[in-house]
Design a protein around this motif. Structure first.
Motif, short mmCIF file in Angstrom:
data_model
loop_
_atom_site.label_atom_id
_atom_site.label_comp_id
_atom_site.label_asym_id
_atom_site.label_seq_id
_atom_site.Cartn_x
_atom_site.Cartn_y
_atom_site.Cartn_z
N ILE A 402 140.33 41.46 86.91
CA ILE A 402 140.61 40.67 85.71
C ILE A 402 139.70 41.11 84.58
N ILE A 403 138.41 41.22 84.87
CA ILE A 403 137.40 41.67 83.90
C ILE A 403 136.42 42.58 84.63
N ALA A 404 136.14 43.72 84.07
CA ALA A 404 135.14 44.61 84.66
C ALA A 404 133.77 43.95 84.58
N THR A 405 132.94 44.15 85.60
CA THR A 405 131.61 43.52 85.61
C THR A 405 130.77 43.95 84.40
N LYS A 406 130.99 45.15 83.89
CA LYS A 406 130.23 45.61 82.73
C LYS A 406 130.55 44.79 81.48
N ASN A 407 131.66 44.04 81.52
CA ASN A 407 132.04 43.19 80.38
C ASN A 407 131.69 41.73 80.59
N MET A 408 131.06 41.41 81.74
CA MET A 408 130.65 40.03 82.02
C MET A 408 129.23 39.83 81.51
N ARG A 529 124.42 38.80 70.64
CA ARG A 529 124.57 40.20 71.07
C ARG A 529 123.70 40.46 72.29
N ASP A 530 123.11 39.43 72.85
CA ASP A 530 122.22 39.57 73.98
C ASP A 530 123.01 39.79 75.27
N TRP A 531 122.46 40.63 76.14
CA TRP A 531 122.96 40.80 77.49
C TRP A 531 121.80 40.42 78.42
N PRO A 532 121.81 39.21 78.96
CA PRO A 532 120.69 38.77 79.80
C PRO A 532 120.41 39.77 80.93
N LYS A 533 119.14 39.94 81.21
CA LYS A 533 118.70 40.94 82.19
C LYS A 533 118.07 40.26 83.40
N TRP A 534 117.99 41.02 84.49
CA TRP A 534 117.25 40.60 85.67
C TRP A 534 115.77 40.89 85.46
N LYS A 535 114.93 39.99 85.91
CA LYS A 535 113.49 40.17 85.79
C LYS A 535 112.91 40.87 87.01
N MET A 536 113.36 40.45 88.17
CA MET A 536 112.81 40.95 89.43
C MET A 536 113.55 42.20 89.87
N ASP A 537 112.81 43.19 90.35
CA ASP A 537 113.44 44.40 90.87
C ASP A 537 114.31 44.05 92.07
N SER A 538 115.53 44.55 92.06
CA SER A 538 116.47 44.27 93.15
C SER A 538 117.70 45.14 92.95
N ASP A 539 118.59 45.11 93.96
CA ASP A 539 119.87 45.80 93.82
C ASP A 539 120.68 45.20 92.68
N PHE A 540 120.49 43.90 92.42
CA PHE A 540 121.22 43.23 91.34
C PHE A 540 120.82 43.86 90.00
N LYS A 541 119.52 44.05 89.82
CA LYS A 541 119.01 44.64 88.59
C LYS A 541 119.51 46.07 88.41
N THR A 542 119.53 46.82 89.50
CA THR A 542 120.01 48.20 89.44
C THR A 542 121.48 48.24 89.05
N SER A 543 122.28 47.34 89.63
CA SER A 543 123.71 47.29 89.29
C SER A 543 123.92 46.96 87.82
N ARG A 544 123.12 46.02 87.29
CA ARG A 544 123.24 45.63 85.89
C ARG A 544 122.90 46.80 84.97
N GLU A 545 121.82 47.48 85.28
CA GLU A 545 121.39 48.60 84.44
C GLU A 545 122.41 49.73 84.48
N THR A 546 123.04 49.92 85.63
CA THR A 546 124.09 50.94 85.74
C THR A 546 125.29 50.56 84.88
N ASP A 547 125.70 49.29 84.95
CA ASP A 547 126.83 48.81 84.15
C ASP A 547 126.58 48.97 82.66
N LEU A 548 125.35 48.68 82.24
CA LEU A 548 125.02 48.72 80.81
C LEU A 548 124.57 50.10 80.36
N GLY A 549 124.60 51.07 81.27
CA GLY A 549 124.26 52.44 80.91
C GLY A 549 122.80 52.66 80.63
N LYS A 550 121.94 51.94 81.37
CA LYS A 550 120.49 52.08 81.13
C LYS A 550 119.81 52.69 82.34
#
Length: 550
Positions: A402-408, A529-550
């Motif tokens: 329905i929506i790509a995670t990179k757009n959530m 225009r904010d995209w909230p980030k993960w604070k703690m290192d984890s697979d969740f944080k890695t997935s978010r950074e990958t989605d946002l191209g960081k």
């Protein structure tokens, strides 16, 4: 000439009056929509309807499901929200408001015996075993048994219980929870607060990645947070699972639990001391060991398939329509169960008709505001199916069709509201996980409330509701859950029981203040225009950074 001038002045006067009147009308409409209040009678009506016997406990794949999803879709449609499923041509008038969730119901035959060495264990009493693979028969034949401590592979904690062992095709015994809880050492994992590495779901997922054939989690009441009776009732009947194109072959073949007493017998027969090894497993350099026994088990399954549905509706953003702030709540409960004394309907009024009513009221209010001052980002409302049977609807949604995670942008998830009086706090699940906690603190402060940490972090509630399916894909989320903190009697006598019924005596004061808080957070993100980030290192944080191209 004088008459012409008078006529001209008169027309100017009339036009000015009209503009003033139109301006006042616009101002009044703007003020009305900007300050639209929570309508508690409307919320109560939604809860009462959804939790009525007519909806049969809102069980997935039942007549109660059809009644529920029709009710929700029609409510969103009447408010002017669009159906969010544009991937296919809708087959029904409400089709755009639905997302198909392909499911299988798997029922293991309980007439099975687990044999380890010369020990035999009885299903339900000593162990449980089930599968999510679409396979009518799965066998363990002389499968080597390996003890791998906590079964955790966590690079951020410099911890890998699988580092020195190959478990492909083997039966793995693991401890429940994580070393932080066992030691209460705040410097080890997160101490008393459970991490995802402590959840039974993680134990199965990691073992599957390692190639194991079966996993048996040792049950102990304190670290599991529930007695063996809960394990037995939850794992010996029918369970639902998503179905993929590979018949779920990537899933762990056998998912099980082992009673503590049975575990101690197995270790003793191998000449080992379970309690002593459990203590050794608290060290990061613990070495797994192979037991003397092998495991033998035949798991026979009855399998049926059907399709359930999530409900999806959206408010289209004016500037960034492809960026979505998500608001969710699961619509399902346990349906109707037949007993010798008659049918028992599990109406699930608080869990989670209240949360669904909350999403409907938020949709109404936010849509009214949007009509006057459009939100820059889109807002998507989603009511998940099959949360109670394993976060199945949210897992399907998290796949991104329905929506790509990179757009959530983020998810606000409601799983049980405070239907009683207002309080001076809001519960925060998780500590130091993501920047969504900062949004929560700011919104609570605006209400002269405080964010209060979950008083039972050892139960790992952050990992047990639909938002977690999105978190695993990197989407920061907030859980709003108020079950036993304002009503101690609820957990003891109503939670997941037939007594969770609607009451006209509820003040709904807590619902009002929490909806206002969630609306604040949702509005803020929808115009940011904010995209909230993960604070703690984890697979969740890695997935978010990958989605946002960081």
């Amino acid at each position: 000439m004088l008459n012409v001038n008078l006529r001209h002045q008169f027309y100017k006067f009339v036009k000015s009056c009209a503009l003033v009147i139109l301006g006042l009308c616009h101002f009044n409409a703007f003020a009305e929509t900007q300050n639209v209040a929570v309508d508690l009678p409307r919320v109560a009506k939604h809860i009462k309807t959804l939790a009525s016997d007519a909806f049969q406990g809102r069980g997935p794949l039942t007549e109660g499901e059809q009644l529920t999803i029709d009710y929700l879709a029609k409510q969103y449609q009447a408010m002017g929200l669009h159906g969010a499923n544009t991937s296919d041509e809708p087959s029904t008038p409400l089709g755009a408001y639905l997302q198909a969730v392909p499911m299988a119901q798997i029922t293991p035959d309980q007439n099975m015996t687990l044999k380890m060495g010369n020990l035999s264990f009885v299903s339900g009493r000593d162990f449980t075993a089930r599968t999510e693979q679409i396979n009518p028969k799965i066998e363990l034949v002389d499968s080597p048994v390996v003890f791998v401590g906590y079964g955790i592979n966590a690079p951020e904690y410099q911890w890998n219980d699988y580092a020195d062992i190959d478990v492909v095709g083997k039966t793995v015994i693991v401890l429940v929870n994580d070393p932080g809880f066992a030691t209460q050492n705040a410097e080890l994992f997160t101490g008393n607060a459970m991490t995802y590495y402590g959840r039974w779901t993680y134990k199965y997922e990691e073992a599957a990645r390692q190639g194991a054939k079966a996993v048996l989690i040792v049950h102990e009441t304190a670290p599991a947070a529930y007695p063996w009776s809960v394990v037995e009732s939850s794992n010996t009947g029918s369970k639902y699972t998503l179905v993929d194109s590979e018949q779920n072959k990537s899933k762990l073949p056998i998912m099980g639990w082992l009673q503590l007493a049975a575990t101690e017998q197995v270790f003793k027969q191998s000449g080992l001391d379970y309690q002593q090894l459990k203590q050794q497993a608290l060290q990061a350099d613990f070495s797994p060991l192979t037991l003397k026994q092998s495991a033998n088990l035949t798991l026979n399954n009855t399998i049926s398939r059907a399709t359930s549905h999530n409900v999806v509706a959206k408010i289209n953003g004016s500037k960034y329509p492809d960026e979505y702030v998500l608001v969710g709540a699961h619509w399902d409960h346990f349906g109707t169960k037949q007993t010798p004394d008659g049918d028992i309907i599990y109406n699930g009024a608080v869990d989670n008709a209240s949360g669904v009513a909350g999403t409907l009221e938020m949709a109404r209010i936010l849509m009214a505001k949007h009509k006057v001052t459009p939100f820059e980002r889109s807002i998507l409302f989603i009511n998940f199916t099959a949360e109670e049977t394993g976060l199945i609807g949210s897992e399907q949604f998290s796949k991104g069709e329905i929506i790509a995670t990179k757009n959530m942008v983020a998810l606000v998830n409601i799983d049980g509201m405070n239907v009683l009086d207002k309080v001076d706090y809001i519960l925060q699940y998780g500590d130091g996980l993501s920047e969504m906690e900062d949004y929560l603190a700011k919104a609570a402060h605006a209400q002269k409330r405080k964010a209060k940490l979950d008083p039972r972090p050892q139960n790992g509630l952050f990992f047990r509701s639909d938002h977690f399916s999105m978190a695993k894909q990197g989407v920061p989320s907030l859980l709003f859950m108020s079950l036993g903190d304002t009503d101690p009697d609820y957990i003891a006598h109503k939670y997941h029981k037939a007594e969770d019924d609607y009451s006209a005596d509820w003040s709904l004061g807590g619902v009002e203040q929490d909806l206002e808080l969630m609306i604040d957070i949702t509005e803020t993100l929808a115009n940011s225009r904010d995209w909230p980030k993960w604070k703690m290192d984890s697979d969740f944080k890695t997935s978010r950074e990958t989605d946002l191209g960081k």
